[in-house]
Enzyme design. Structure first.
Site, PDB file in Angstrom:
ATOM      1  N   PRO A 105      14.497 -35.855  13.199  1.00 63.04           N
ATOM      2  CA  PRO A 105      15.015 -35.907  11.830  1.00 63.04           C
ATOM      3  C   PRO A 105      16.337 -36.669  11.751  1.00 63.04           C
ATOM      4  O   PRO A 105      17.140 -36.614  12.685  1.00 63.04           O
ATOM      5  CB  PRO A 105      15.205 -34.445  11.442  1.00 63.04           C
ATOM      6  CG  PRO A 105      14.969 -33.625  12.653  1.00 63.04           C
ATOM      7  CD  PRO A 105      14.328 -34.481  13.696  1.00 63.04           C
ATOM      8  N   ASP A 161      26.100 -39.715  22.340  1.00 66.00           N
ATOM      9  CA  ASP A 161      24.705 -39.857  21.902  1.00 66.00           C
ATOM     10  C   ASP A 161      23.992 -41.002  22.593  1.00 66.00           C
ATOM     11  O   ASP A 161      22.855 -40.868  23.049  1.00 66.00           O
ATOM     12  CB  ASP A 161      24.650 -40.202  20.405  1.00 66.00           C
ATOM     13  CG  ASP A 161      24.909 -39.007  19.532  1.00 66.00           C
ATOM     14  OD1 ASP A 161      25.586 -38.080  19.992  1.00 66.00           O
ATOM     15  OD2 ASP A 161      24.418 -39.012  18.390  1.00 66.00           O
ATOM     16  N   ALA A 183      21.039 -42.956  17.593  1.00 63.12           N
ATOM     17  CA  ALA A 183      21.230 -43.445  18.967  1.00 63.12           C
ATOM     18  C   ALA A 183      19.882 -43.745  19.612  1.00 63.12           C
ATOM     19  O   ALA A 183      19.727 -44.746  20.316  1.00 63.12           O
ATOM     20  CB  ALA A 183      21.983 -42.406  19.797  1.00 63.12           C
TER      21      ALA A 183
HETATM   22  O1  PMV Z   1      25.812 -35.001  14.405  1.00 63.20           O
HETATM   23  P1  PMV Z   1      25.898 -36.036  15.483  1.00 63.20           P
HETATM   24  O2  PMV Z   1      24.711 -35.996  16.419  1.00 63.20           O
HETATM   25  O3  PMV Z   1      26.198 -37.407  14.964  1.00 63.20           O
HETATM   26  O4  PMV Z   1      27.115 -35.621  16.425  1.00 63.20           O
HETATM   27  C1  PMV Z   1      28.461 -35.695  15.994  1.00 63.20           C
HETATM   28  C2  PMV Z   1      29.325 -35.232  17.122  1.00 63.20           C
HETATM   29  C3  PMV Z   1      30.826 -35.218  16.825  1.00 63.20           C
HETATM   30  O5  PMV Z   1      31.453 -34.725  18.009  1.00 63.20           O
HETATM   31  C4  PMV Z   1      31.160 -34.284  15.689  1.00 63.20           C
HETATM   32  C5  PMV Z   1      31.367 -36.606  16.498  1.00 63.20           C
HETATM   33  C6  PMV Z   1      31.314 -37.583  17.669  1.00 63.20           C
HETATM   34  O6  PMV Z   1      31.291 -38.820  17.389  1.00 63.20           O
HETATM   35  O7  PMV Z   1      31.344 -37.172  18.838  1.00 63.20           O
END
Ligand code: PMV
Length: 328
Positions: A111, A163, A120
């Site tokens: 999702p 990611d 990513a």
């Molecule tokens: O929600 P995601 O998978 O984009 O993860 C964000 C993770 C954070 O630590 C909040 C931001 C980051 O760039 O690391």
């Protein structure tokens, strides 16, 4: 024609704190984005996407000034297209073919914007498929670096390496600033609950930043998350899954204190714990999206299925494979 795929991820520990130099441990999961790249002679890019939590769309364009004419939320389409654009640009550059055209098809089981690393995965798979189609093979580390550069460009310089490195290399990884490495992990029985929504990562990160500047407790909380990550690394090395669960519960409590959880995320976390999960926490930026629990039994998945606010629940084992070719 080349088809490559790359996995999504959950954060076992450390989201948000990683922005301030603390370590984080994301883990790849067996939910993948598949990207097909087929070279075209006319230099144009045609993108067809399915299953991206939006009604499939097809767009043809030759440069960024062409407005895509599609029937889907403009911001989601724009977001999807900009990652694909950036991936194509990286593939062209890696192959030394700046004018290469492609037919690109994206199919994803991840999702969008829900904390599972969909962008990513699409970016890493797109770079891999695009370069291979042009006759160049990159290592997983090279795909990770290029995917990071692509995300940096799309996200205006606001991206951690977590990611993209995790998606490109697979397995469990440890990220601290620019230092990314794979780490050993036992089989992790992940169960994921999805509330059907998405959080605004930029806003949530800005909220934590403001809280951290205003209150010492918030700065300490970020540091405490770092301590949990370090303990979590030891538990991972020992294969101590019970301890990992406990530490995930602590990590969720601290994220909640920093204001990045939500009612539906908390409801899913508590449903998982009540069902006997070893631990549960939100994953990613928060605000909405997904939680991750550890449970080797079916109990958590079943309980989440009955939890108000939970739209989808599924099991997703740790995926030790990163980006890979599916068809060439
Ligand atoms: O929600 P995601 O998978 O984009 O993860 C964000 C993770 C954070 O630590 C909040 C931001 C980051 O760039 O690391």
């Amino acid at each position: 024609m080349v088809v490559s795929s790359a996995p999504g991820k959950v954060y076992l520990f450390g989201e948000h704190a990683v922005v301030y130099g603390e370590p984080a441990v994301p883990c790849a999961i067996e939910r993948r984005a598949r990207v097909t790249a087929e070279a075209r002679d006319d230099g144009r890019i045609r993108v067809h996407a399915e299953d991206l939590s939006l009604n499939g769309f097809t767009v043809e364009y030759s440069d960024e000034t062409d407005a895509p004419d599609v029937d889907a939320s403009e911001s989601l389409v724009e977001a999807g297209i900009s990652y694909i654009d950036a991936a194509v640009e990286q593939a062209r550059e890696a192959a030394g073919e700046p004018d290469a055209g492609f037919d690109i098809t994206v199919e994803s089981e991840i999702p969008l914007g829900a904390g599972l690393g969909s962008s990513a995965a699409v970016t890493a798979a797109g770079i891999d498929a695009g370069t291979r189609e042009l006759g160049v093979e990159l290592t997983a580390e090279e795909v990770a670096e290029r995917a990071y550069q692509a995300e940096l460009e799309v996200q205006d310089g606001e991206a951690s390496r977590a990611d993209t490195f995790c998606s490109a290399t697979g397995g469990a990884v440890r990220v601290e600033g620019d230092d990314c490495r794979s780490i050993e992990a036992p089989d992790l029985p992940f169960v994921i609950g999805f509330d059907g929504g998405a959080g605004d990562t930029g806003k949530l990160v800005a909220g934590v930043r403001a809280l951290r500047e205003e209150y010492d407790f918030a700065a300490d909380t970020v540091g405490n998350i770092g301590d949990i990550v370090r303990s979590g690394e030891e538990a991972l090395a020992e294969g101590n899954v019970e301890e990992l669960g406990k530490l995930m519960n602590f990590n969720h409590g601290l994220l909640e204190a920093l204001g990045v959880s939500s009612r539906s995320l908390d409801q899913m976390v508590w449903a998982a714990r009540d069902a006997g999960a070893l631990g549960a926490k939100l994953t990613g930026a928060g605000g909405g999206g997904c939680i991750v629990a550890l449970d080797p039994t079916d109990a958590t998945e079943t309980a989440l299925g009955y939890t108000p606010g939970c739209e989808d629940a599924f099991r997703a084992e740790l995926d030790t494979d990163g980006v890979r070719v599916e068809e060439a």
